[in-house]
Motif scaffolding. Sequence first.
Motif, PDB file in Angstrom:
ATOM      1  N   GLN A 344     -27.457 -13.824  -3.421  1.00 49.06           N
ATOM      2  CA  GLN A 344     -26.704 -13.760  -4.849  1.00 49.06           C
ATOM      3  C   GLN A 344     -25.443 -14.665  -4.841  1.00 49.06           C
ATOM      4  O   GLN A 344     -24.899 -15.223  -5.625  1.00 49.06           O
ATOM      5  N   ALA A 345     -24.763 -14.559  -3.451  1.00 49.18           N
ATOM      6  CA  ALA A 345     -23.382 -15.288  -3.405  1.00 49.18           C
ATOM      7  C   ALA A 345     -23.742 -16.918  -3.431  1.00 49.18           C
ATOM      8  O   ALA A 345     -22.901 -17.709  -3.892  1.00 49.18           O
ATOM      9  N   LEU A 346     -24.783 -17.185  -3.015  1.00 47.26           N
ATOM     10  CA  LEU A 346     -25.246 -18.771  -3.033  1.00 47.26           C
ATOM     11  C   LEU A 346     -25.438 -19.124  -4.497  1.00 47.26           C
ATOM     12  O   LEU A 346     -24.921 -20.247  -4.988  1.00 47.26           O
ATOM     13  N   GLY A 347     -25.928 -18.418  -5.327  1.00 48.31           N
ATOM     14  CA  GLY A 347     -26.029 -18.321  -6.848  1.00 48.31           C
ATOM     15  C   GLY A 347     -24.496 -18.425  -7.533  1.00 48.31           C
ATOM     16  O   GLY A 347     -24.279 -19.219  -8.214  1.00 48.31           O
ATOM     17  N   ARG A 348     -23.610 -17.644  -6.907  1.00 51.83           N
ATOM     18  CA  ARG A 348     -22.463 -17.606  -7.640  1.00 51.83           C
ATOM     19  C   ARG A 348     -21.558 -18.922  -7.030  1.00 51.83           C
ATOM     20  O   ARG A 348     -20.495 -19.132  -7.773  1.00 51.83           O
ATOM     21  N   MET A 349     -21.926 -19.650  -6.117  1.00 46.52           N
ATOM     22  CA  MET A 349     -21.069 -20.307  -5.356  1.00 46.52           C
ATOM     23  C   MET A 349     -21.617 -21.914  -5.988  1.00 46.52           C
ATOM     24  O   MET A 349     -20.735 -22.333  -6.584  1.00 46.52           O
ATOM     25  N   LEU A 350     -22.930 -21.854  -6.331  1.00 45.32           N
ATOM     26  CA  LEU A 350     -23.497 -23.441  -6.845  1.00 45.32           C
ATOM     27  C   LEU A 350     -23.508 -22.948  -8.438  1.00 45.32           C
ATOM     28  O   LEU A 350     -23.269 -24.239  -9.182  1.00 45.32           O
TER      29      LEU A 350
END
Length: 388
Positions: A344-350
């Motif tokens: 989820q954090a990777l999605g929020r980052m990209l």
Amino acid sequence: MPPLALLFLTLFNSILGLSILFPILGPLGRALGLSEPQVGAFSTAYALLQFLLAPYWGRRSEGGRKPVLLVGILGFAASFFLFGLFAFLGFKGVLTGWGLFLALLLARLLGGAFSSATLPTAQAYVADVTGREERTGGMALLGAAFGLGVILGPALGAGLASLFGLLAPVFFSAGLALLNALFVHLALPESRGKVTKEPARLSPWDRRVFPLLLLGFALNLSSVALEQTVAFHFQDRLGLDALKTAQRVGLALFFYGVVAVFIQGFLVRALRPPPRVLLLLGLPVGALGFLVLAFGQGFWALALGLVLQGAGQALAAPGVTAALSLAVGEEEQGAVAGLSSAAQALGRMLGPLLGTGLYRLFPEGPYLLGAFLLLLALLGLRALKGRL
């Protein structure tokens, strides 16, 4: 009070404290003389540390959920106190330029590092206190706490800033986190018995979880790309000035949040459908919402697109987290929750980079991408038929 209700309050308080910062981060950065990319770097840095450390905290929580929750909440409080202190020094002229930016960035990095402990530990806690039949409803309750915090936090942050200045919401969040830590210490029971063996390690490439992690990443990437561009889209599509844009977008996002909280807090918990049903319902509804956003012309059409996307997200998100929890053994709940939070954090980052980049190319881009990702995920569910 049941443990799940106490956990709901714990997570709600955490998300409320985080989302209070949403409406004031941009104005605060400009008031301190920072550029828009520098302000954007604060959110990217926060998500990057969550991506890197959530798996560690998830595994660590196998030795006890409550201590890890306390570490995460107290670390979050310390990072907000530091952020407020550095900003105060910036207003006083003690810190300026790159020194001020790097100090604030450090505070946000610390916040991301410690806050990454909260969500995976909360998800693992739900797995500890619910049976397999109740797992979906428990995960949906976490989503409802998240949604309610996001609805109320920005309004509270804007109100505090207008009454007491831009730094008031920052210090309020830090104080709220300290109270939340006290609440957890006094009221929340530990959900794990004494564990003596080494916490289980779980590879993200494990065939039981990898497709579901991809699905969680796609959901967050598409949702964050929407969040970062929806105000631009309303303003450009409807021809509004800045004030009217804020009013219209705020109203539409209020509808979005209320629908999401109702679905996760009441509907999913009452019906307790299996994860596959939630995904089969949520993915097409969310994709339809993206398509309405891409091609809708009036305010109510765009608001309907947001509501449909919010409904789809509210159905699909607990479906993913519950499916991940049910895919592994009880000794792997912390590990899988950490991987879920990292995806989820990777999605929020990209998401912000991809969403704003596509919007500059053509305004419908972020929403067509979201529809494509969700429909692709819907097709991918066929490969998981035997495991969901």
